[in-house]
Design an enzyme around this catalytic site. Structure first.
Site, PDB file in Angstrom:
ATOM      1  N   ARG A 120       0.825  -1.222   0.000  1.00 16.91           N
ATOM      2  CA  ARG A 120       0.000   0.000   0.000  1.00 16.91           C
ATOM      3  C   ARG A 120       0.859   1.272   0.000  1.00 16.91           C
ATOM      4  O   ARG A 120       1.967   1.294   0.554  1.00 16.91           O
ATOM      5  CB  ARG A 120      -0.960  -0.037   1.196  1.00 16.91           C
ATOM      6  CG  ARG A 120      -1.962  -1.176   1.016  1.00 16.91           C
ATOM      7  CD  ARG A 120      -2.935  -1.280   2.141  1.00 16.91           C
ATOM      8  NE  ARG A 120      -3.803  -0.119   2.229  1.00 16.91           N
ATOM      9  CZ  ARG A 120      -4.648   0.086   3.232  1.00 16.91           C
ATOM     10  NH1 ARG A 120      -4.734  -0.789   4.218  1.00 16.91           N
ATOM     11  NH2 ARG A 120      -5.420   1.150   3.244  1.00 16.91           N
ATOM     12  N   SER A 163      -8.068  12.366   3.260  1.00 19.42           N
ATOM     13  CA  SER A 163      -7.707  11.125   3.953  1.00 19.42           C
ATOM     14  C   SER A 163      -7.495  11.378   5.429  1.00 19.42           C
ATOM     15  O   SER A 163      -6.643  12.171   5.821  1.00 19.42           O
ATOM     16  CB  SER A 163      -6.419  10.549   3.345  1.00 19.42           C
ATOM     17  OG  SER A 163      -5.822   9.664   4.259  1.00 19.42           O
ATOM     18  N   GLN A 165      -6.279   9.264   7.473  1.00 26.16           N
ATOM     19  CA  GLN A 165      -5.002   8.704   7.915  1.00 26.16           C
ATOM     20  C   GLN A 165      -3.872   9.700   7.680  1.00 26.16           C
ATOM     21  O   GLN A 165      -3.015   9.892   8.549  1.00 26.16           O
ATOM     22  CB  GLN A 165      -4.726   7.383   7.183  1.00 26.16           C
ATOM     23  CG  GLN A 165      -5.702   6.289   7.618  1.00 26.16           C
ATOM     24  CD  GLN A 165      -5.471   4.970   6.929  1.00 26.16           C
ATOM     25  OE1 GLN A 165      -4.677   4.873   5.984  1.00 26.16           O
ATOM     26  NE2 GLN A 165      -6.168   3.941   7.379  1.00 26.16           N
ATOM     27  N   ASP A 310     -15.327   3.308   3.336  1.00 28.29           N
ATOM     28  CA  ASP A 310     -15.181   1.888   3.690  1.00 28.29           C
ATOM     29  C   ASP A 310     -16.460   1.093   3.439  1.00 28.29           C
ATOM     30  O   ASP A 310     -16.444  -0.137   3.443  1.00 28.29           O
ATOM     31  CB  ASP A 310     -14.759   1.745   5.152  1.00 28.29           C
ATOM     32  CG  ASP A 310     -13.338   2.223   5.376  1.00 28.29           C
ATOM     33  OD1 ASP A 310     -12.579   2.337   4.393  1.00 28.29           O
ATOM     34  OD2 ASP A 310     -12.979   2.493   6.536  1.00 28.29           O
ATOM     35  N   ARG A 341     -10.379  -2.538  -4.214  1.00 27.34           N
ATOM     36  CA  ARG A 341     -11.787  -2.871  -3.940  1.00 27.34           C
ATOM     37  C   ARG A 341     -12.706  -2.633  -5.139  1.00 27.34           C
ATOM     38  O   ARG A 341     -13.802  -3.196  -5.173  1.00 27.34           O
ATOM     39  CB  ARG A 341     -12.283  -2.089  -2.704  1.00 27.34           C
ATOM     40  CG  ARG A 341     -11.732  -2.663  -1.421  1.00 27.34           C
ATOM     41  CD  ARG A 341     -12.262  -1.976  -0.170  1.00 27.34           C
ATOM     42  NE  ARG A 341     -11.728  -2.647   1.010  1.00 27.34           N
ATOM     43  CZ  ARG A 341     -11.603  -2.085   2.205  1.00 27.34           C
ATOM     44  NH1 ARG A 341     -11.969  -0.827   2.389  1.00 27.34           N
ATOM     45  NH2 ARG A 341     -11.121  -2.774   3.219  1.00 27.34           N
TER      46      ARG A 341
END
Ligand code: S3P
Length: 424
Positions: A120, A163, A165, A310, A341
């Protein structure tokens, strides 16, 4: 492990208490580790990912022990050099947030991860941290990340990505940097970091899409963790698409930066009622009632994307049962999650009879389509794929065999037991 899922004939009925939020659990253990004294975390997640964060904090000298449903953290407020590699497992949140914490320490550390995490992208955190004075070497901007702690200085960072994160990483570095650090994002991503840092006494301010933080000491606190709306999502979609269902989901986090799924499902005609709302440790929490609904297609794009990122795999399942063409756009970062995904969802849902196409940044789904099943599907080492396919299996004509179902434990080990509890 292979899981066989059978069609539900009599609807889902009853109530489920949704287990602890994964994002908030990561933050609780990390921030408590930075606060001098004793913090008490109530209802810490049983998922493997938050336990990766817990183990990393323990490797940095923090004392942590469970007493029943409480996680007690005792910290000196200062982290110490680890004697081994810091294993983040499958957890992007552990790696990206910890890199912000470790960049400003006075020791060297190395963050590693499993096969999926090692693929990632980490440039999104390495680049801004380097601008702050961090010294990080990596495998072409991927894990392992070797961090030589340095004194950091503040930056004003304008991120192209929305994001949480990346935002959290920079804010955590800013907590320990000289000056005032700011982070601006195109759309507001989940804001649990901002809420919890404020709750623990940090000097942090939010102005629209910009967050600023100054060097601060955190104070230990009792933090109660609410249920995870990303886990509730599987029950929300199941309740909407399994005929005759009526279920209540209890103790679900309803932070507006996470409730995109409720807004999208309501736009599609979903029968959803919020029964009770309160605030717990700075977060909005409530119960949600879901009833089987006639659904229509919609377009999902723009600012809502980070607020349901998500949930998109299970929203794709939802869209197979909505009349018309559902278009999901601006979700290109879905390709950088635990799996690609977009590709994974399209490949697997096609196998069971869905009319779904891949686009560079999302999906086009034509409904309403009867799902056939009677095949084996793959989970790509991705917990959210496994749970989304399970929900699809509940309405497949023939039993669905899901390979690699054990990946569910990454975020939601109670998943199967809770679904069984509302199946007649
Ligand atoms: C998370 C942020 C999101 C989300 C992930 C958890 C967090 O990732 O997909 O599951 O806890 O901050 P990005 O920030 O990469 O979008």
């Amino acid at each position: 492990m292979q899981k066989i899922v059978n069609k539900i004939n009599n609807g889902l009925k009853g109530s489920v208490t949704i287990p602890a939020d994964k994002s908030i659990s990561h933050r609780a253990v990390m921030f408590a580790s930075l606060a001098k004294g004793k913090s008490v975390i109530k209802n810490f997640s049983k998922g493997q990912d938050p336990h990766s964060s817990l183990n990393v904090c323990k490797s940095l000298g923090v004392e942590a022990a469970f007493e029943d449903n409480l996680l007690i953290i005792n910290s000196t407020g200062t982290l110490s050099a680890p004697s081994k590699l810091l294993d983040c497992g499958n957890s992007g949140t552990t790696m990206r947030l910890m890199s912000g914490i470790l960049a400003g320490q006075n020791f060297e550390s190395t963050l590693t991860g499993d096969e999926s995490l090692s693929k990632r992208p980490m440039k999104r955190v390495i680049e801004p941290l380097t601008l702050m004075g961090a010294e990080i070497s990596s495998n072409d901007y991927k894990a392992p990340l070797n961090i030589h702690g340095k004194s950091l200085h503040a930056i004003d960072y304008v991120s192209k990505l929305a994001s949480a994160q990346v935002k959290s990483c920079i804010l955590l570095a800013g907590l320990n940097a000289d000056g005032k650090t700011s982070f601006t994002e195109p759309y507001i991503s989940r804001n649990h970091t901002e809420i919890m840092l404020k709750y623990m006494g940090a000097n942090i301010n939010v102005n629209n899409n910009t967050v600023t933080i100054e060097k601060s000491m955190l104070e230990p606190r009792t933090i109660e963790i609410c249920g995870d709306i990303s886990s509730a999502a599987y029950f929300i979609v199941a309740g909407l698409i399994v005929p005759n269902s009526k279920i209540i989901l209890k103790n679900v986090g309803l932070n507006p930066t996470r409730t995109g799924i409720l807004e999208a499902a309501e736009k599609m005609g979903g029968n959803i009622e919020i029964l009770d709302k309160k605030t717990v440790s700075g977060e909005i929490v409530g119960d949600i009632q879901i009833s089987y609904s006639d659904l229509k297609a919609c377009t999902i794009e723009g600012e809502i994307i980070p607020r349901l990122i998500d949930e998109l795999p299970v929203i794709a399942v939802l869209a197979t049962q909505a009349e018309g063409t559902t278009i999901i756009k601006n979700a290109q970062d879905l390709r950088n999650k635990e799996s690609d995904r977009i590709k994974a969802v399209v490949t697997e849902l096609k196998k069971i009879g869905a009319d779904i196409e891949e686009t560079p940044d999302g999906f086009i789904i034509n409904g309403k389509k009867s799902l056939i099943g009677g095949v084996e599907v793959e989970t790509y080492h991705d917990h959210r794929l496994a749970m989304s396919l399970y929900v699809a299996g509940l309405i497949c004509e023939k039993p669905l065999s899901i390979n690699g179902f054990e990946w569910v434990d990454i975020s939601f080990p109670e998943f199967d037991k809770l679904f069984n509890s509302i199946t007649m």
